[in-house]
Design a protein around this motif. Structure first.
Motif, PDB file in Angstrom:
ATOM      1  N   HIS A  39      41.171   9.609  14.974  1.00  0.00           N
ATOM      2  CA  HIS A  39      39.887   9.804  14.107  1.00  0.00           C
ATOM      3  C   HIS A  39      39.241   8.583  14.524  1.00  0.00           C
ATOM      4  N   HIS A  45      41.557   5.252  13.464  1.00  0.00           N
ATOM      5  CA  HIS A  45      42.998   5.250  13.096  1.00  0.00           C
ATOM      6  C   HIS A  45      43.538   6.720  13.383  1.00  0.00           C
ATOM      7  N   ASP A  47      45.440   9.992  11.747  1.00  0.00           N
ATOM      8  CA  ASP A  47      46.004  10.471  10.614  1.00  0.00           C
ATOM      9  C   ASP A  47      47.029  11.478  10.731  1.00  0.00           C
TER      10      ASP A  47
HETATM   11 MN   LIG Z   1      40.738   9.931   8.862  1.00  0.00          MN
END
Ligand SMILES: [Mn+2]
Length: 166
Positions: A39, A45, A47
């Protein structure tokens, strides 16, 4: 946790993310799925999501997960996501929650080995992540604390390795 938080954070007229209304019916005795979505939001980051009880229990991992034993990653638990989010790839528009680009980084099924409110032991069967992984809540006594650690466990000795060779 339920999906109310997921819906409350999003405007489905503006985001292409699934509303999570439909509950895909899994085949009989199918293994639960996991997905890791890369993401690229204001901060990049990964997920990590595990299918549990009809939804995806979710953690945001600030550093790329590794298929390497003992390499610990912080994993911050976030709101549960609907099951069909596992299929989602696309761009969340500027100004919306989680604005940025989501792509599937890894996916597969997993075998749940242990599950408590502060711990998961799972055997992931993905393309990038495979083997036994642990998710351990850092402060189990603090219900509101969201910080967990995510890391790969050493493989267990196979039973046949104890059988003396003849
Ligand atoms: Mn996310």
């Amino acid at each position: 946790m339920g999906l109310a938080k997921y819906a409350a954070k999003r405007n489905f007229r503006k985001t292409p993310e699934p509303e999570g209304r439909k509950t895909p019916a899994p085949g009989p005795a199918s293994d639960p799925i996991f997905v890791v979505q890369r993401h690229q939001a204001s901060r990049l980051h990964w997920d990590l999501r595990l299918e549990e009880g009809g939804a995806l229990t979710s953690w945001a991992v600030p550093k790329e997960p590794r298929n390497e034993e003992g390499l610990r990653r912080l994993a911050v638990q976030v709101e549960d996501h609907p099951l069909d989010y596992a299929e989602f790839e696309g761009t969340i528009p500027e100004g919306e929650y989680g604005a940025g680009t989501v792509s599937i980084w890894d996916r597969g099924t997993y075998r749940p080995i242990e599950r408590t409110p502060a711990k998961r032991i799972v055997e992931l069967r993905g393309g990038k992540l495979s083997g036994r992984y642990a998710l351990i809540k850092l402060k189990p006594e603090m219900e509101e604390d969201r910080n967990w650690l995510f890391f790969k466990l050493k493989p267990k000795n196979r039973p046949e390795s104890h059988v003396p060779k003849t």
